[in-house]
Scaffold this motif. Sequence first.
Motif, mmCIF file in Angstrom:
data_model
loop_
_atom_site.group_PDB
_atom_site.id
_atom_site.type_symbol
_atom_site.label_atom_id
_atom_site.label_comp_id
_atom_site.label_asym_id
_atom_site.label_seq_id
_atom_site.Cartn_x
_atom_site.Cartn_y
_atom_site.Cartn_z
ATOM 1 N N PHE A 176 0.833 -1.202 0.000
ATOM 2 C CA PHE A 176 0.000 0.000 0.000
ATOM 3 C C PHE A 176 0.868 1.252 0.000
ATOM 4 O O PHE A 176 0.618 2.203 -0.754
ATOM 5 C CB PHE A 176 -0.922 0.015 1.222
ATOM 6 C CG PHE A 176 -1.664 1.312 1.379
ATOM 7 C CD1 PHE A 176 -2.786 1.589 0.604
ATOM 8 C CD2 PHE A 176 -1.238 2.279 2.282
ATOM 9 C CE1 PHE A 176 -3.466 2.802 0.733
ATOM 10 C CE2 PHE A 176 -1.899 3.487 2.421
ATOM 11 C CZ PHE A 176 -3.027 3.750 1.639
ATOM 12 N N GLU A 177 1.899 1.256 0.843
ATOM 13 C CA GLU A 177 2.773 2.423 0.906
ATOM 14 C C GLU A 177 3.546 2.607 -0.396
ATOM 15 O O GLU A 177 3.823 3.737 -0.812
ATOM 16 C CB GLU A 177 3.726 2.294 2.100
ATOM 17 C CG GLU A 177 2.999 2.364 3.429
ATOM 18 C CD GLU A 177 3.927 2.365 4.620
ATOM 19 O OE1 GLU A 177 5.163 2.412 4.429
ATOM 20 O OE2 GLU A 177 3.415 2.323 5.759
ATOM 21 N N ALA A 178 3.872 1.514 -1.050
ATOM 22 C CA ALA A 178 4.573 1.599 -2.330
ATOM 23 C C ALA A 178 3.739 2.329 -3.371
ATOM 24 O O ALA A 178 4.275 3.071 -4.212
ATOM 25 C CB ALA A 178 4.923 0.198 -2.832
ATOM 26 N N HIS A 179 2.412 2.147 -3.302
ATOM 27 C CA HIS A 179 1.520 2.741 -4.296
ATOM 28 C C HIS A 179 0.893 4.050 -3.826
ATOM 29 O O HIS A 179 0.124 4.661 -4.573
ATOM 30 C CB HIS A 179 0.437 1.733 -4.682
ATOM 31 C CG HIS A 179 0.977 0.549 -5.421
ATOM 32 N ND1 HIS A 179 1.302 0.581 -6.762
ATOM 33 C CD2 HIS A 179 1.290 -0.702 -4.985
ATOM 34 C CE1 HIS A 179 1.777 -0.592 -7.136
ATOM 35 N NE2 HIS A 179 1.786 -1.391 -6.074
ATOM 36 N N SER A 180 1.236 4.468 -2.607
ATOM 37 C CA SER A 180 0.743 5.755 -2.096
ATOM 38 C C SER A 180 1.888 6.704 -1.775
ATOM 39 O O SER A 180 1.687 7.753 -1.161
ATOM 40 C CB SER A 180 -0.107 5.540 -0.841
ATOM 41 O OG SER A 180 0.662 4.964 0.210
ATOM 42 N N GLN A 181 3.101 6.353 -2.204
ATOM 43 C CA GLN A 181 4.279 7.162 -1.875
ATOM 44 C C GLN A 181 4.214 8.535 -2.545
ATOM 45 O O GLN A 181 3.554 8.733 -3.568
ATOM 46 C CB GLN A 181 5.554 6.436 -2.294
ATOM 47 C CG GLN A 181 5.694 6.175 -3.769
ATOM 48 C CD GLN A 181 6.997 5.462 -4.110
ATOM 49 O OE1 GLN A 181 8.077 6.013 -3.934
ATOM 50 N NE2 GLN A 181 6.896 4.238 -4.601
ATOM 51 N N MET A 182 4.919 9.473 -1.927
ATOM 52 C CA MET A 182 4.970 10.843 -2.427
ATOM 53 C C MET A 182 6.256 11.052 -3.224
ATOM 54 O O MET A 182 7.348 10.970 -2.657
ATOM 55 C CB MET A 182 4.915 11.832 -1.259
ATOM 56 C CG MET A 182 3.623 11.800 -0.478
ATOM 57 S SD MET A 182 3.675 12.882 0.976
ATOM 58 C CE MET A 182 3.897 14.496 0.212
ATOM 59 N N PRO A 183 6.165 11.303 -4.523
ATOM 60 C CA PRO A 183 7.378 11.623 -5.283
ATOM 61 C C PRO A 183 8.076 12.832 -4.667
ATOM 62 O O PRO A 183 7.432 13.756 -4.158
ATOM 63 C CB PRO A 183 6.839 11.933 -6.682
ATOM 64 C CG PRO A 183 5.548 11.182 -6.755
ATOM 65 C CD PRO A 183 4.967 11.267 -5.373
ATOM 66 N N THR A 184 9.393 12.806 -4.690
ATOM 67 C CA THR A 184 10.198 13.820 -4.012
ATOM 68 C C THR A 184 11.132 14.490 -5.010
ATOM 69 O O THR A 184 11.769 13.822 -5.825
ATOM 70 C CB THR A 184 11.027 13.159 -2.901
ATOM 71 O OG1 THR A 184 10.145 12.483 -1.997
ATOM 72 C CG2 THR A 184 11.836 14.189 -2.139
ATOM 73 N N ALA A 185 11.195 15.821 -4.950
ATOM 74 C CA ALA A 185 12.064 16.563 -5.862
ATOM 75 C C ALA A 185 13.505 16.102 -5.717
ATOM 76 O O ALA A 185 14.055 16.061 -4.611
ATOM 77 C CB ALA A 185 11.959 18.060 -5.590
ATOM 78 N N ALA A 186 14.118 15.746 -6.835
ATOM 79 C CA ALA A 186 15.500 15.249 -6.807
ATOM 80 C C ALA A 186 16.451 16.281 -6.212
ATOM 81 O O ALA A 186 17.460 15.921 -5.592
ATOM 82 C CB ALA A 186 15.943 14.876 -8.222
ATOM 83 N N ALA A 187 16.116 17.559 -6.359
ATOM 84 C CA ALA A 187 17.001 18.622 -5.883
ATOM 85 C C ALA A 187 17.200 18.604 -4.373
ATOM 86 O O ALA A 187 18.215 19.109 -3.875
ATOM 87 C CB ALA A 187 16.451 19.981 -6.310
#
Length: 261
Positions: A176-187
């Motif tokens: 569930f967490e894998a499919h609800s994760q928040m993308p994070t700015a690479a910077a």
Amino acid sequence: MRIPSFSSAVRSVAVGAAAAVCLFGAAATPAFAAPIKNIVLVHGAFVGGGGWRPVYDILTKDGYNVTLVQEPLTSFKEDVTATKRVIDGIDGPVVLVGHSYGGAIITEAGNDEHVKSLVYIAAHALDVGETEASNGKKYPNATKAVVKTPDGFLYLNPANYPSDFAADLPRAQAEFEAHSQMPTAAAVFTAEIPDPAWKNKPVWYMVAKADKIINPDLERMYAARAHAHTVEIDGASHSVYESHPKEVAALIEQAAQQSGQ
């Protein structure tokens, strides 16, 4: 007129001295003896604040005032601002806690005068001139799951997430967490911190001994140079704050009880 004996005179002086200590010395003691009651929890990359729920439940049951930061993960500056906004809204001293990338955030935001101690849970505690990316090259992690989007955000491949980020969580929860994760700015992973708060504040650190996202030896390096009160958790993945909430809460409470005000 009866003259007091030498022993009774000594007792009188001792009692008087003790009373003076109680009247004058005690005034300085409570500020250091009373535990800090305000806890602020900062999540890391690829996740939201909801993962802190098990720790939150323990701390609030034990009488602490707990606030979670929901940083946007769009830039380091904005994430630090979100954390400071929460700190500014709290009346009184604070114990500031960060997991993973959240450690970089509290290393900057922890310079706030209301923050009395820092707790790092499998987290980055950067020094001047360091970044998470550069330290990751010195201490390589064990995951190849990181994926970059065309617009410069990172996320973990959902197929690898359970084994790499959350190996000690129930499989259904990890998926569930894998499919609800928040993308994070690479910077955010190349952000530098000019004035690390851990150099001026007491530090507690938890090492996750089976961490594949941050090399456990890097965690140990962070803890050692910060002269942190350190615990290591056997078999713990990067999700140690979820899989071992009792141990995490105990470490946070130790910081709250020993930091002073």
